[in-house]
Design a protein around this motif. Structure first.
Motif, PDB file in Angstrom:
ATOM      1  N   LEU A 244     -79.612  18.107 -10.699  1.00  0.00           N
ATOM      2  CA  LEU A 244     -79.094  17.221  -9.661  1.00  0.00           C
ATOM      3  C   LEU A 244     -78.006  16.333 -10.224  1.00  0.00           C
ATOM      4  O   LEU A 244     -77.883  16.158 -11.441  1.00  0.00           O
ATOM      5  N   ILE A 245     -77.196  15.774  -9.295  1.00  0.00           N
ATOM      6  CA  ILE A 245     -76.111  14.886  -9.707  1.00  0.00           C
ATOM      7  C   ILE A 245     -76.130  13.556  -8.965  1.00  0.00           C
ATOM      8  O   ILE A 245     -75.410  12.634  -9.341  1.00  0.00           O
ATOM      9  N   ASP A 246     -76.920  13.459  -7.886  1.00  0.00           N
ATOM     10  CA  ASP A 246     -76.886  12.241  -7.096  1.00  0.00           C
ATOM     11  C   ASP A 246     -77.890  11.217  -7.623  1.00  0.00           C
ATOM     12  O   ASP A 246     -78.399  11.363  -8.734  1.00  0.00           O
ATOM     13  N   ASP A 247     -78.158  10.167  -6.850  1.00  0.00           N
ATOM     14  CA  ASP A 247     -78.939   9.032  -7.340  1.00  0.00           C
ATOM     15  C   ASP A 247     -80.132   8.757  -6.432  1.00  0.00           C
ATOM     16  O   ASP A 247     -80.109   7.821  -5.628  1.00  0.00           O
ATOM     17  N   PRO A 248     -81.188   9.555  -6.537  1.00  0.00           N
ATOM     18  CA  PRO A 248     -82.371   9.301  -5.716  1.00  0.00           C
ATOM     19  C   PRO A 248     -82.958   7.919  -6.003  1.00  0.00           C
ATOM     20  O   PRO A 248     -82.907   7.448  -7.145  1.00  0.00           O
ATOM     21  N   HIS A 249     -83.500   7.289  -4.978  1.00  0.00           N
ATOM     22  CA  HIS A 249     -84.132   5.972  -5.186  1.00  0.00           C
ATOM     23  C   HIS A 249     -85.343   6.104  -6.095  1.00  0.00           C
ATOM     24  O   HIS A 249     -85.654   5.203  -6.873  1.00  0.00           O
ATOM     25  N   ALA A 250     -86.034   7.223  -5.989  1.00  0.00           N
ATOM     26  CA  ALA A 250     -87.184   7.483  -6.863  1.00  0.00           C
ATOM     27  C   ALA A 250     -87.344   8.989  -6.997  1.00  0.00           C
ATOM     28  O   ALA A 250     -87.027   9.750  -6.089  1.00  0.00           O
ATOM     29  N   LEU A 251     -87.828   9.406  -8.160  1.00  0.00           N
ATOM     30  CA  LEU A 251     -88.029  10.837  -8.399  1.00  0.00           C
ATOM     31  C   LEU A 251     -89.285  10.992  -9.246  1.00  0.00           C
ATOM     32  O   LEU A 251     -89.291  10.628 -10.425  1.00  0.00           O
ATOM     33  N   ASP A 252     -90.359  11.490  -8.652  1.00  0.00           N
ATOM     34  CA  ASP A 252     -91.622  11.658  -9.357  1.00  0.00           C
ATOM     35  C   ASP A 252     -91.597  12.980 -10.117  1.00  0.00           C
ATOM     36  O   ASP A 252     -91.932  14.030  -9.585  1.00  0.00           O
ATOM     37  N   ALA A 253     -91.204  12.898 -11.385  1.00  0.00           N
ATOM     38  CA  ALA A 253     -91.054  14.109 -12.190  1.00  0.00           C
ATOM     39  C   ALA A 253     -92.383  14.795 -12.463  1.00  0.00           C
ATOM     40  O   ALA A 253     -92.410  15.985 -12.810  1.00  0.00           O
ATOM     41  N   THR A 254     -93.505  14.085 -12.290  1.00  0.00           N
ATOM     42  CA  THR A 254     -94.798  14.728 -12.555  1.00  0.00           C
ATOM     43  C   THR A 254     -95.071  15.879 -11.597  1.00  0.00           C
ATOM     44  O   THR A 254     -95.867  16.770 -11.904  1.00  0.00           O
ATOM     45  N   LYS A 255     -94.393  15.884 -10.438  1.00  0.00           N
ATOM     46  CA  LYS A 255     -94.598  16.966  -9.479  1.00  0.00           C
ATOM     47  C   LYS A 255     -94.033  18.299  -9.987  1.00  0.00           C
ATOM     48  O   LYS A 255     -94.352  19.354  -9.449  1.00  0.00           O
ATOM     49  N   LEU A 256     -93.198  18.237 -11.000  1.00  0.00           N
ATOM     50  CA  LEU A 256     -92.626  19.450 -11.582  1.00  0.00           C
ATOM     51  C   LEU A 256     -93.537  20.074 -12.631  1.00  0.00           C
ATOM     52  O   LEU A 256     -93.353  21.224 -13.020  1.00  0.00           O
ATOM     53  N   LYS A 257     -94.551  19.314 -13.072  1.00  0.00           N
ATOM     54  CA  LYS A 257     -95.347  19.733 -14.225  1.00  0.00           C
ATOM     55  C   LYS A 257     -96.131  21.013 -13.969  1.00  0.00           C
ATOM     56  O   LYS A 257     -96.145  21.924 -14.812  1.00  0.00           O
ATOM     57  N   ARG A 258     -96.806  21.122 -12.808  1.00  0.00           N
ATOM     58  CA  ARG A 258     -97.710  22.255 -12.590  1.00  0.00           C
ATOM     59  C   ARG A 258     -96.982  23.591 -12.630  1.00  0.00           C
ATOM     60  O   ARG A 258     -97.575  24.622 -12.940  1.00  0.00           O
ATOM     61  N   LYS A 259     -95.676  23.572 -12.319  1.00  0.00           N
ATOM     62  CA  LYS A 259     -94.895  24.809 -12.365  1.00  0.00           C
ATOM     63  C   LYS A 259     -93.982  24.862 -13.591  1.00  0.00           C
ATOM     64  O   LYS A 259     -93.198  25.798 -13.732  1.00  0.00           O
ATOM     65  N   ALA A 260     -94.083  23.860 -14.459  1.00  0.00           N
ATOM     66  CA  ALA A 260     -93.237  23.786 -15.661  1.00  0.00           C
ATOM     67  C   ALA A 260     -91.755  23.946 -15.304  1.00  0.00           C
ATOM     68  O   ALA A 260     -91.006  24.656 -15.971  1.00  0.00           O
ATOM     69  N   ILE A 261     -91.365  23.251 -14.236  1.00  0.00           N
ATOM     70  CA  ILE A 261     -89.954  23.265 -13.820  1.00  0.00           C
ATOM     71  C   ILE A 261     -89.192  22.271 -14.685  1.00  0.00           C
ATOM     72  O   ILE A 261     -89.601  21.117 -14.840  1.00  0.00           O
ATOM     73  N   SER A 262     -88.084  22.696 -15.264  1.00  0.00           N
ATOM     74  CA  SER A 262     -87.284  21.792 -16.093  1.00  0.00           C
ATOM     75  C   SER A 262     -86.295  21.016 -15.234  1.00  0.00           C
ATOM     76  O   SER A 262     -85.766  21.531 -14.251  1.00  0.00           O
TER      77      SER A 262
END
Length: 335
Positions: A244-262
């Motif tokens: 991504l390149i924009d500026d989300p107010h919040a981004l919960d990166a833990t939601k990427l963990k179960r699929k090991a998304i980088s």
């Protein structure tokens, strides 16, 4: 010299004082600087974000993309000479391109494409650098490779998307899917080479499934990432990539963990802001992009020409960017 500046951040763009014309001193180049006589510029979302959110104690010149002619060089310059036609995206921590003359470090400047006029060349630098760095530096996509894999580009009709679609289609074997919410921009994305176009105002998953694509290997979100994040987590493959390149107010990166998304964040200003050891790579990338333009591999992404570089025209351009209805790039030319 004439310059277009802002003196108070946060003013609405329909306020005549949001951007004003002013005479300011012409700058003198430092050791690695080029003094460029600016002939054309384009407007990017970062211009509107700085104007709206960055306080200033003195008149600040905005503008990043520019095309012009080298008027003078610093004593340490080796890549350019007076009279060279150049294009570049500038730096966040220096005065911008909305002025008759601008200083820019030679390491982030390229030779202007020979086959383009100034206006069409001005549409390219910032978006080309952002798209290239995202695809090849952040996601580590290999040129000529990745057959059988897919990439979804959310917001493919904007400036960065318009280049990213072309790079992915022309220089890789990825299946390229772009998103656009209006028929005008959807057709634009198809013309740029996307294999498929889906509507990001509707649920993304069912549209991908209708194309026979259950999940994508790579996904780049260029706008409103907050609004699409839950869907992004679901449609990226396990062990896939999300940029991504924009500026989300919040981004919960833990939601990427179960699929090991980088997770990959791109900012083309990083190299110039921190003067990284590989800062000169932006010079090399812009020269490479110019060669790809000149041999017909890539095309300019100029969407609209707003006329001369004036405060009034720049206010109109900022307003169009803030409406999120721009197609390609908005360019202004001449003082």
């Amino acid at each position: 010299m004439k310059a277009i500046v802002y003196t108070h951040h946060g003013l609405p763009i329909d306020d005549a004082n949001a951007l004003v014309e002013m005479d300011i001193p012409q700058p003198v180049p430092g050791p690695r600087d080029l003094l460029v006589a600016v002939s054309a510029v384009s407007v990017n979302p970062v211009d509107t974000k700085v104007r709206a959110g960055v306080k200033t104690t003195a008149p600040r010149v905005l503008g990043f993309d520019a095309v012009g002619t080298v008027a003078a060089v610093g004593e340490g310059v080796t890549l350019f000479k007076e009279g060279d036609e150049v294009y570049y995206a500038g730096a966040l921590n220096r005065p911008g391109s909305n002025a008759e003359f601008q200083l820019v470090d030679e390491r982030i400047v390229g030779h202007k494409p020979r086959t383009l006029d100034d206006a069409h060349a001005a549409a390219l630098p910032l978006t080309a650098l952002t798209a290239w760095e995202m695809l090849f530096d952040r996601l580590k996509i290999a040129e000529g490779g990745h057959e059988g894999e897919s990439i979804l580009i959310i917001g493919a009709g904007g400036g960065v998307g318009s280049i990213l679609v072309q790079l992915a289609r022309r220089l890789t074997k990825l299946t390229v899917i772009g998103s656009a919410s209006r028929e005008e921009t959807a057709q634009w994305v198809r013309e740029l080479g996307a294999h498929h176009v889906i509507d990001h105002s509707k649920p993304l998953g069912p549209q991908l499934e209708a194309l026979g694509i259950a999940h994508v290997d790579h996904l780049v979100s260029l706008t409103h990432t907050d609004a699409y994040y839950e869907q992004i987590v679901e449609i990226v493959k396990p062990q896939g990539q999300f940029g991504l390149i924009d500026d989300p107010h919040a981004l919960d990166a833990t939601k990427l963990k179960r699929k090991a998304i980088s997770l990959h964040w791109e900012s083309m200003f990083t190299r110039s802001t921190y003067e990284t050891p590989d800062m000169i790579k932006q010079h090399e990338l812009l020269d490479r992009v110019a060669a790809l333009i000149d041999d017909g591999t890539l095309r300019t992404t100029l969407g609209e020409h707003f006329g001369p570089i004036t405060a009034e025209n720049l206010r109109r351009a900022h307003q169009r960017i803030e409406s999120h209805k721009a197609k390609g790039k908005i360019v202004l030319e001449g003082f």
